[in-house]
Design a protein around this motif. Structure first.
Motif, short mmCIF file in Angstrom:
data_model
loop_
_atom_site.label_atom_id
_atom_site.label_comp_id
_atom_site.label_asym_id
_atom_site.label_seq_id
_atom_site.Cartn_x
_atom_site.Cartn_y
_atom_site.Cartn_z
N TYR A 56 0.82 -1.21 0.00
CA TYR A 56 0.00 0.00 0.00
C TYR A 56 0.86 1.26 0.00
O TYR A 56 0.51 2.25 -0.64
CB TYR A 56 -0.96 -0.01 1.19
CG TYR A 56 -1.92 -1.16 1.10
CD1 TYR A 56 -3.02 -1.10 0.25
CD2 TYR A 56 -1.71 -2.32 1.82
CE1 TYR A 56 -3.89 -2.17 0.13
CE2 TYR A 56 -2.58 -3.40 1.71
CZ TYR A 56 -3.67 -3.32 0.86
OH TYR A 56 -4.52 -4.39 0.75
N ILE A 57 1.99 1.22 0.68
CA ILE A 57 2.93 2.34 0.65
C ILE A 57 3.52 2.46 -0.76
O ILE A 57 3.62 3.55 -1.32
CB ILE A 57 4.05 2.15 1.70
CG1 ILE A 57 3.46 2.15 3.10
CG2 ILE A 57 5.13 3.21 1.54
CD1 ILE A 57 2.73 3.41 3.47
N ARG A 58 3.91 1.34 -1.33
CA ARG A 58 4.47 1.33 -2.69
C ARG A 58 3.46 1.90 -3.68
O ARG A 58 3.81 2.73 -4.54
CB ARG A 58 4.87 -0.09 -3.09
CG ARG A 58 5.60 -0.16 -4.42
CD ARG A 58 6.08 -1.57 -4.75
NE ARG A 58 6.97 -2.08 -3.71
CZ ARG A 58 6.65 -3.05 -2.85
NH1 ARG A 58 5.46 -3.63 -2.90
NH2 ARG A 58 7.51 -3.46 -1.93
N LYS A 59 2.21 1.50 -3.56
CA LYS A 59 1.16 1.98 -4.45
C LYS A 59 1.02 3.51 -4.34
O LYS A 59 0.94 4.21 -5.35
CB LYS A 59 -0.16 1.29 -4.12
CG LYS A 59 -1.31 1.65 -5.02
CD LYS A 59 -2.55 0.85 -4.61
CE LYS A 59 -3.79 1.35 -5.33
NZ LYS A 59 -5.00 0.69 -4.84
N PHE A 60 1.02 4.03 -3.12
CA PHE A 60 0.93 5.47 -2.91
C PHE A 60 2.15 6.17 -3.51
O PHE A 60 2.01 7.17 -4.22
CB PHE A 60 0.81 5.82 -1.43
CG PHE A 60 1.03 7.29 -1.19
CD1 PHE A 60 0.03 8.20 -1.46
CD2 PHE A 60 2.25 7.75 -0.72
CE1 PHE A 60 0.24 9.57 -1.29
CE2 PHE A 60 2.47 9.12 -0.54
CZ PHE A 60 1.46 10.02 -0.82
N LEU A 61 3.35 5.69 -3.22
CA LEU A 61 4.57 6.34 -3.69
C LEU A 61 4.65 6.35 -5.22
O LEU A 61 5.06 7.34 -5.81
CB LEU A 61 5.80 5.67 -3.09
CG LEU A 61 5.97 5.86 -1.58
CD1 LEU A 61 7.13 5.01 -1.07
CD2 LEU A 61 6.17 7.33 -1.23
N GLU A 62 4.26 5.26 -5.84
CA GLU A 62 4.27 5.21 -7.31
C GLU A 62 3.27 6.20 -7.90
O GLU A 62 3.57 6.89 -8.87
CB GLU A 62 3.99 3.79 -7.79
CG GLU A 62 5.14 2.84 -7.53
CD GLU A 62 4.82 1.38 -7.81
OE1 GLU A 62 3.62 1.05 -8.04
OE2 GLU A 62 5.75 0.56 -7.77
N ALA A 63 2.09 6.28 -7.30
CA ALA A 63 1.08 7.24 -7.78
C ALA A 63 1.54 8.67 -7.55
O ALA A 63 1.39 9.53 -8.42
CB ALA A 63 -0.26 6.98 -7.09
N ALA A 64 2.12 8.93 -6.39
CA ALA A 64 2.60 10.28 -6.09
C ALA A 64 3.72 10.68 -7.04
O ALA A 64 3.75 11.82 -7.54
CB ALA A 64 3.08 10.36 -4.64
N ALA A 65 4.63 9.76 -7.32
CA ALA A 65 5.75 10.05 -8.23
C ALA A 65 5.27 10.36 -9.64
O ALA A 65 5.92 11.11 -10.37
CB ALA A 65 6.73 8.88 -8.25
N ALA A 66 4.13 9.81 -10.03
CA ALA A 66 3.58 10.03 -11.36
C ALA A 66 2.67 11.26 -11.42
O ALA A 66 2.14 11.58 -12.48
CB ALA A 66 2.81 8.79 -11.81
N THR A 67 2.50 11.94 -10.30
CA THR A 67 1.61 13.09 -10.23
C THR A 67 2.36 14.38 -10.55
O THR A 67 3.37 14.68 -9.91
CB THR A 67 1.00 13.20 -8.81
OG1 THR A 67 0.29 11.98 -8.52
CG2 THR A 67 0.05 14.38 -8.70
N PRO A 68 1.86 15.14 -11.53
CA PRO A 68 2.50 16.43 -11.85
C PRO A 68 2.50 17.33 -10.62
O PRO A 68 1.52 17.41 -9.88
CB PRO A 68 1.61 17.01 -12.95
CG PRO A 68 0.92 15.83 -13.55
CD PRO A 68 0.73 14.86 -12.42
#
Length: 84
Positions: A56-68
Motif C-alpha cells: 500500500y505504501i508502494r502503491k501510494f509512492l508510485e502514484a505520487a511520483a507520477a503526479t504532476p
C-alpha cells in the motif's frame, strides 16, 4: 502525526488501505491548495515495512511520483531550492 504510519495504523487502528487512502487524500489536498507545501511521511520499518502493508505504501509512492507537481526531494534539495 496524521501522516505517520505508527500513529494511523498502530495508535488509531486503521488498516493499511485506509492509511493509503488517508495519505492520498492528504496529498490531493496539498496539491489543491497550490501553495508549495511539504508533505512528510513517518514510515517505520516494523509498521509499513511488513509485506502485507508495504504494497500500500508502494502503491501510494508510485502514484505520487507520477503526479504532476510532486517533487521527491531530500532535505538538502529543499534547502537549496529555498535559497535559490
Amino acid at each position: 502525526m496524521e501522516t505517520s504510519d505508527a500513529a494511523v495504523i498502530q495508535a488509531q487502528s486503521h488498516t493499511p488501505w485506509e492509511y493509503e487512502q488517508a495519505i492520498t487524500d492528504h496529498l490531493e489536498g496539498l496539491l489543491a491548495d497550490g501553495n508549495g507545501s511539504v508533505m512528510t511521511l513517518g514510515l517505520q520499518a516494523n509498521v509499513s515495512g511488513q509485506p502485507f502493508r508495504a504494497k500500500y505504501i508502494r502503491k501510494f509512492l508510485e502514484a505520487a511520483a507520477a503526479t504532476p507537481g510532486v517533487w521527491f526531494a531530500t532535505g538538502s534539495e529543499i534547502i537549496d531550492a529555498y535559497r535559490a
